[in-house]
Design a protein around this motif. Sequence first.
Motif, PDB file in Angstrom:
ATOM      1  N   MET A   1     -14.147  -0.897   7.959  1.00 24.63           N
ATOM      2  CA  MET A   1     -13.320  -1.610   6.977  1.00 24.63           C
ATOM      3  C   MET A   1     -12.715  -2.556   7.277  1.00 24.63           C
ATOM      4  O   MET A   1     -12.352  -3.865   6.750  1.00 24.63           O
ATOM      5  CB  MET A   1     -12.755  -0.804   5.849  1.00 24.63           C
ATOM      6  CG  MET A   1     -12.355  -1.429   4.717  1.00 24.63           C
ATOM      7  SD  MET A   1     -13.515  -2.541   3.743  1.00 24.63           S
ATOM      8  CE  MET A   1     -14.234  -0.851   2.962  1.00 24.63           C
ATOM      9  N   SER A   2     -11.512  -2.363   8.445  1.00 22.13           N
ATOM     10  CA  SER A   2     -10.660  -3.046   8.827  1.00 22.13           C
ATOM     11  C   SER A   2     -11.409  -4.550   9.754  1.00 22.13           C
ATOM     12  O   SER A   2     -10.841  -5.557   9.350  1.00 22.13           O
ATOM     13  CB  SER A   2      -9.660  -2.623   9.921  1.00 22.13           C
ATOM     14  OG  SER A   2     -10.404  -2.042  10.961  1.00 22.13           O
TER      15      SER A   2
ATOM     16  N   LEU B   1      -8.289   1.704  -3.862  1.00 21.93           N
ATOM     17  CA  LEU B   1      -9.567   2.053  -3.105  1.00 21.93           C
ATOM     18  C   LEU B   1     -10.317   0.498  -2.948  1.00 21.93           C
ATOM     19  O   LEU B   1     -10.158  -0.048  -4.089  1.00 21.93           O
ATOM     20  CB  LEU B   1     -10.428   2.901  -3.992  1.00 21.93           C
ATOM     21  CG  LEU B   1     -11.080   4.027  -3.433  1.00 21.93           C
ATOM     22  CD1 LEU B   1     -10.219   4.587  -2.180  1.00 21.93           C
ATOM     23  CD2 LEU B   1     -11.714   4.953  -4.196  1.00 21.93           C
TER      24      LEU B   1
ATOM     25  N   TYR C   1      -6.009   1.962   0.722  1.00 25.10           N
ATOM     26  CA  TYR C   1      -4.907   1.213   1.276  1.00 25.10           C
ATOM     27  C   TYR C   1      -3.832   1.150   0.363  1.00 25.10           C
ATOM     28  O   TYR C   1      -3.804   1.421  -0.939  1.00 25.10           O
ATOM     29  CB  TYR C   1      -5.154  -0.140   1.728  1.00 25.10           C
ATOM     30  CG  TYR C   1      -6.400  -0.327   2.876  1.00 25.10           C
ATOM     31  CD1 TYR C   1      -5.907  -0.050   4.034  1.00 25.10           C
ATOM     32  CD2 TYR C   1      -7.633  -0.321   2.409  1.00 25.10           C
ATOM     33  CE1 TYR C   1      -6.778  -0.007   4.969  1.00 25.10           C
ATOM     34  CE2 TYR C   1      -8.483  -0.510   3.402  1.00 25.10           C
ATOM     35  CZ  TYR C   1      -8.180  -0.305   4.611  1.00 25.10           C
ATOM     36  OH  TYR C   1      -8.981  -0.195   5.635  1.00 25.10           O
TER      37      TYR C   1
ATOM     38  N   GLY D   1     -13.526  -0.476  13.866  1.00 19.35           N
ATOM     39  CA  GLY D   1     -13.170  -0.126  12.489  1.00 19.35           C
ATOM     40  C   GLY D   1     -14.049  -0.935  11.530  1.00 19.35           C
ATOM     41  O   GLY D   1     -14.097  -2.081  11.443  1.00 19.35           O
TER      42      GLY D   1
ATOM     43  N   LYS E   1     -10.691  15.247   2.085  1.00 23.58           N
ATOM     44  CA  LYS E   1      -9.741  14.796   1.787  1.00 23.58           C
ATOM     45  C   LYS E   1      -8.553  15.718   1.217  1.00 23.58           C
ATOM     46  O   LYS E   1      -7.690  15.377   0.711  1.00 23.58           O
ATOM     47  CB  LYS E   1      -9.717  13.334   1.051  1.00 23.58           C
ATOM     48  CG  LYS E   1     -10.770  12.535   1.468  1.00 23.58           C
ATOM     49  CD  LYS E   1     -10.322  11.773   2.660  1.00 23.58           C
ATOM     50  CE  LYS E   1     -11.223  10.678   3.173  1.00 23.58           C
ATOM     51  NZ  LYS E   1     -11.240  10.496   4.599  1.00 23.58           N
TER      52      LYS E   1
ATOM     53  N   VAL F   1     -18.925   1.396   1.903  1.00 23.00           N
ATOM     54  CA  VAL F   1     -17.930   2.205   2.622  1.00 23.00           C
ATOM     55  C   VAL F   1     -16.757   2.029   1.721  1.00 23.00           C
ATOM     56  O   VAL F   1     -16.469   1.097   1.294  1.00 23.00           O
ATOM     57  CB  VAL F   1     -17.837   1.207   4.161  1.00 23.00           C
ATOM     58  CG1 VAL F   1     -16.452   1.921   4.682  1.00 23.00           C
ATOM     59  CG2 VAL F   1     -18.969   1.692   4.722  1.00 23.00           C
TER      60      VAL F   1
ATOM     61  N   ARG G   1     -13.833  -1.332  -1.605  1.00 25.29           N
ATOM     62  CA  ARG G   1     -15.175  -0.904  -1.159  1.00 25.29           C
ATOM     63  C   ARG G   1     -16.023  -2.173  -0.656  1.00 25.29           C
ATOM     64  O   ARG G   1     -15.353  -3.277  -1.147  1.00 25.29           O
ATOM     65  CB  ARG G   1     -16.032  -0.230  -2.414  1.00 25.29           C
ATOM     66  CG  ARG G   1     -16.491  -1.167  -3.199  1.00 25.29           C
ATOM     67  CD  ARG G   1     -17.473  -0.821  -4.199  1.00 25.29           C
ATOM     68  NE  ARG G   1     -18.085  -1.812  -5.203  1.00 25.29           N
ATOM     69  CZ  ARG G   1     -18.807  -1.798  -6.117  1.00 25.29           C
ATOM     70  NH1 ARG G   1     -19.217  -0.654  -6.352  1.00 25.29           N
ATOM     71  NH2 ARG G   1     -19.016  -2.814  -6.802  1.00 25.29           N
TER      72      ARG G   1
ATOM     73  N   ARG H   1     -12.423   2.785   1.404  1.00 26.78           N
ATOM     74  CA  ARG H   1     -11.173   3.219   2.047  1.00 26.78           C
ATOM     75  C   ARG H   1      -9.889   2.992   1.362  1.00 26.78           C
ATOM     76  O   ARG H   1      -9.996   2.104   0.607  1.00 26.78           O
ATOM     77  CB  ARG H   1     -10.778   2.269   3.575  1.00 26.78           C
ATOM     78  CG  ARG H   1     -11.950   2.456   4.635  1.00 26.78           C
ATOM     79  CD  ARG H   1     -11.891   3.559   5.434  1.00 26.78           C
ATOM     80  NE  ARG H   1     -12.809   3.574   6.487  1.00 26.78           N
ATOM     81  CZ  ARG H   1     -14.058   4.353   6.484  1.00 26.78           C
ATOM     82  NH1 ARG H   1     -14.423   4.958   5.427  1.00 26.78           N
ATOM     83  NH2 ARG H   1     -14.784   4.006   7.472  1.00 26.78           N
TER      84      ARG H   1
END
Length: 277
Positions: A106-107, A61, A82, A104, A255, A78, A63, A80
């Motif tokens: 986070m990206s 995870l 990966y 995006g 989720k 936020v 953040r 996400r």
Amino acid sequence: TQQPAHAAAAVSALSPEEWRALKLVHKEALTKGIANPTVLYRFALADKNQEVGLPVASCLLVRAPIGSEKPDGSRAFVLRPYTPVSHPTEKGHFDLAIKVYPDGKMSQHIDKLKVGDTLDFKGPLMKMKLEDIAKRKHVGLLAGGSGLTPMLQVAEEALRQKLPVKLSMIFANVSEADIIAKDRLDALAKAHPKQFSIHYIVDKASSSSWKGSTGYITQDLLKQHMPPPSDDSLLLVCGPPPMMRAISGDKLPDKSQGPLTGMLKDLGYTESQVFKF
Ligand SMILES: Cc1cc2nc3c(=O)[nH]c(=O)nc-3n(C[C@H](O)[C@H](O)[C@H](O)COP(=O)(O)OP(=O)(O)OC[C@H]3O[C@@H](n4cnc5c(N)ncnc54)[C@H](O)[C@@H]3O)c2cc1C
């Protein structure tokens, strides 16, 4: 109290409870196709002899304080997930392959990091135990774009451990130049011809020598390359939201798996035969 000499080395690189800031040490483009680019980001572990220590199948995870503004002026985090693409036993670092979306959250944040900047990680976050995946005789891996990363982790580790499970993958991309880790996948198929097969499909083929399929995944393609609906089969699905909706239905906002819909439902698979990453 005095720490034993080996204490520092015994500290695992990551913690499921605590955020750890890790330094970006390398960044390189992985694809130059029509789709949004996928970029490799290498993060250093605190100790050069440490391994990332991720059980299969699990993810990390991330953040960053890039969310909505709070009353005190700070920003919400936020989060996400990966899945690293480096081998779990690589020492001193791990690699993420991330598709960078123009909008995006986070990206974009990760792509703007410079070598030497840090990112907060926590993990591992267990998705499904490899031993449970390998209880089925035949596992289908359905991946789209950067949705490959959990599938690669599962396939490589199952083959490395010589688990008696057959693995059949369909990997969908926009174009040939968007396919990540193709050499690695082709090498796996060559080394394990009886156990692992891969079929590529691209939206548009750019050359007449393209040997895979063209267009979107169809029920016929699934029938041809995936294990049939049976309690000996398991289908793992990971891809962009439109692909998830068409194939299996997406996960719910909390989720959880949500109901099975889409082509897999129409083909007669049941919820216990499909897992959405
Ligand atoms: C178990 C797991 C492992 C994952 N591993 C990886 C990985 O290794 N590499 C990786 O790149 N991603 C991975 N993802 C997806 C990742 O967590 C983020 O969802 C993704 O990076 C987009 O986040 P964002 O904040 O940049 O975009 P957001 O701000 O969430 O979304 C912005 C825009 O991008 C679009 N978008 C978001 N996600 C997708 C998508 N998957 N496909 C197409 N469009 C999308 C949205 O429609 C929206 O328009 C993984 C997800 C899961 C559940």
